[in-house]
Design a protein around this motif. Structure first.
Motif, short mmCIF file in Angstrom:
data_model
loop_
_atom_site.label_atom_id
_atom_site.label_comp_id
_atom_site.label_asym_id
_atom_site.label_seq_id
_atom_site.Cartn_x
_atom_site.Cartn_y
_atom_site.Cartn_z
N VAL A 1 15.95 53.18 10.68
CA VAL A 1 14.68 52.47 10.64
C VAL A 1 14.30 52.03 12.05
CG1 VAL A 1 13.37 50.59 9.58
CG2 VAL A 1 15.31 51.61 8.34
N THR B 1 11.63 49.99 14.50
CA THR B 1 10.71 48.88 14.35
C THR B 1 9.75 48.83 15.53
OG1 THR B 1 12.05 47.23 15.52
CG2 THR B 1 12.54 47.59 13.20
N SER C 1 14.06 57.03 15.78
CA SER C 1 14.59 57.47 14.50
C SER C 1 15.06 58.92 14.58
CB SER C 1 13.55 57.31 13.38
OG SER C 1 12.50 58.25 13.50
N THR D 1 12.56 56.15 8.70
CA THR D 1 11.25 55.53 8.58
C THR D 1 11.05 54.54 9.73
OG1 THR D 1 9.76 54.39 7.04
CG2 THR D 1 12.04 53.63 7.10
N VAL E 1 8.93 50.57 10.66
CA VAL E 1 8.21 49.40 10.13
C VAL E 1 7.57 48.67 11.30
CG1 VAL E 1 9.79 49.17 8.17
CG2 VAL E 1 10.24 47.89 10.26
N ALA F 1 12.71 48.20 3.79
CA ALA F 1 13.49 49.36 4.23
C ALA F 1 14.90 49.33 3.65
CB ALA F 1 13.54 49.42 5.76
#
Length: 404
Positions: A188, A190, A211, A229, A231, A241
């Motif tokens: 994940v 950010t 990622s 992913t 965020v 997540a």
């Protein structure tokens, strides 16, 4: 979990991580599909290797007494390919043509290679003339169990199964092994500034790369990436997540970014009940976060800088992945090499410097730091480890390099 900001050593942070690792339960897997997995129980041979006295050469099986004086012409009474069940009786003056791997007749004591006969393979199957004396009794005969005896250890536990190890296991008659499954990892990134690589960028936006980097490192470590992913810097993105990672069956969640001292550190701001945040005496990668969910998922908070994230992965995430599999070797291969340039010392922290390794002189490998940033990271073959020290390094000083 209480949020704490303090400065600790690399070894202390790694120790905290490994203390939370619970190795996976072993599972059985066919030898042919176990490459890359970690062996959990020792493997012992089910059969002798070789399983019978066999020929190590293409040639003729003979009795030593018949070739004590050469040249010696012998009558050929059998043709023995690999896999034959024949065990022909051999009397004085007789020989059997034999191929590599075929069982040696019980009455024979030695194998004479084709090269030591008058006509070699073209000599036919009626008679053979031996022109060079064997080097002694038992020449070119592999004795039963000379490689491995039934019941002997073939491969010990807690090692990763390479093709060579699996070949040895299969040769010992073992068809299944006890291994660990691959760790399942969620990655994940950010940051509200992140956009998928290749998308058009507005002012203030950057391509999201961490990622891709961290998922690749996880896969190279033998893990299975089940979620990748990103965020934003606001809201409960990290918690969502984690929930998605749990639904995907993840064992580990790796966050990049959001763990430092800024105002928008979303991992630090939202996961203080699950993770501990500390400063580690290392450069790069000082801010680190780690924790574990009630369900047992390991949570890593790595810095957002790509080089810092990669270094942190190598120091903390990769050993955890290996420990989950029960691997006895938690670190990478390390070599001592000479620096080609000087390096400023840091008395208060250990430095991890991406380097290229020159192996052109086998007697003296050298390491050259790569350029700063992601391009230099892409050129690197390992990390030079420079412990805290009062004096700067100069060209020619030896350092430890952990190879990727």
């Amino acid at each position: 979990m209480q949020r704490i900001d303090r400065v600790i050593d690399v070894a202390e942070h790694l120790g905290t991580v490994l203390a939370q690792v619970v190795p996976f339960a072993p599972e059985s897997r066919a030898v042919a599909s176990a490459r890359g997995r970690v062996l959990r129980h020792p493997v012992h041979a089910d059969v002798d290797v070789p399983g019978f006295d066999c020929s190590a050469m293409d040639g003729f099986a003979v009795r030593d007494a018949d070739v004590a004086v050469v040249p010696a012409t012998l009558r050929v009474i059998a043709d023995l390919p690999a896999g034959t069940e024949l065990d022909p009786r051999m009397d004085a003056g007789q020989a059997a043509r034999i191929m590599t791997g075929a069982p040696v007749p019980s009455d024979a004591t030695t194998v004479v290679p084709f090269e030591d006969t008058a006509r070699g393979l073209a000599g036919g199957l009626d008679a053979v003339t031996i022109v060079a004396a064997p080097r002694g009794p038992g020449a070119h005969v592999r004795r039963r169990g000379s490689d491995v005896r039934k019941g002997a250890l073939v491969v010990d536990a807690a090692v990763r199964l390479t093709a060579a190890r699996l070949g040895a296991i299969a040769a010992a008659g073992v068809g299944t092994v006890s291994v660990s499954r691959a760790p399942r990892v969620a990655v994940v990134s950010t940051g509200s500034e992140l956009q998928p690589a290749g998308d058009a960028l507005r002012r203030g936006q950057i391509p999201e790369s961490n990622s891709v980097l961290l998922a690749g490192l996880a896969e190279e470590a033998g893990a299975e990436v089940v979620l990748r992913t990103s965020v934003g810097d606001e809201g409960e993105g990290p918690r969502h997540a984690i929930a998605a990672a749990e639904a995907a069956g993840a064992d580990v969640v790796v966050f990049s970014g959001g763990v430092s001292a800024g105002a928008y550190e979303v991992v630090k701001n939202t996961l203080g009940d699950l993770m501990r945040f500390e400063s580690v005496r290392m450069q790069p990668g000082k801010p680190q976060g780690f924790g574990r969910t009630p369900g047992g998922i390991l949570l890593f908070g790595l810095p957002g800088n790509p080089v810092s994230a990669a270094v942190s992965f190598e120091l903390f995430v990769r050993p955890a992945l290996r420990a989950l599999e029960g691997d006895a070797d938690l670190g990478g291969e390390a070599v001592r090499v000479a620096l080609t340039v000087g390096r400023r010392a840091r008395p208060e922290r250990v430095q991890y410097v991406p380097v290229r390794v020159d192996r052109s002189d086998p007697a003296r490998w050298t390491a050259t730091p790569t350029a700063h940033g992601t391009r230099g990271l892409g050129d690197a073959e390992g990390l030079a480890v420079i412990p805290p020290r009062a004096h700067d390094l100069v060209a020619g000083d030896l350092v430890t390099v952990t190879l990727w």
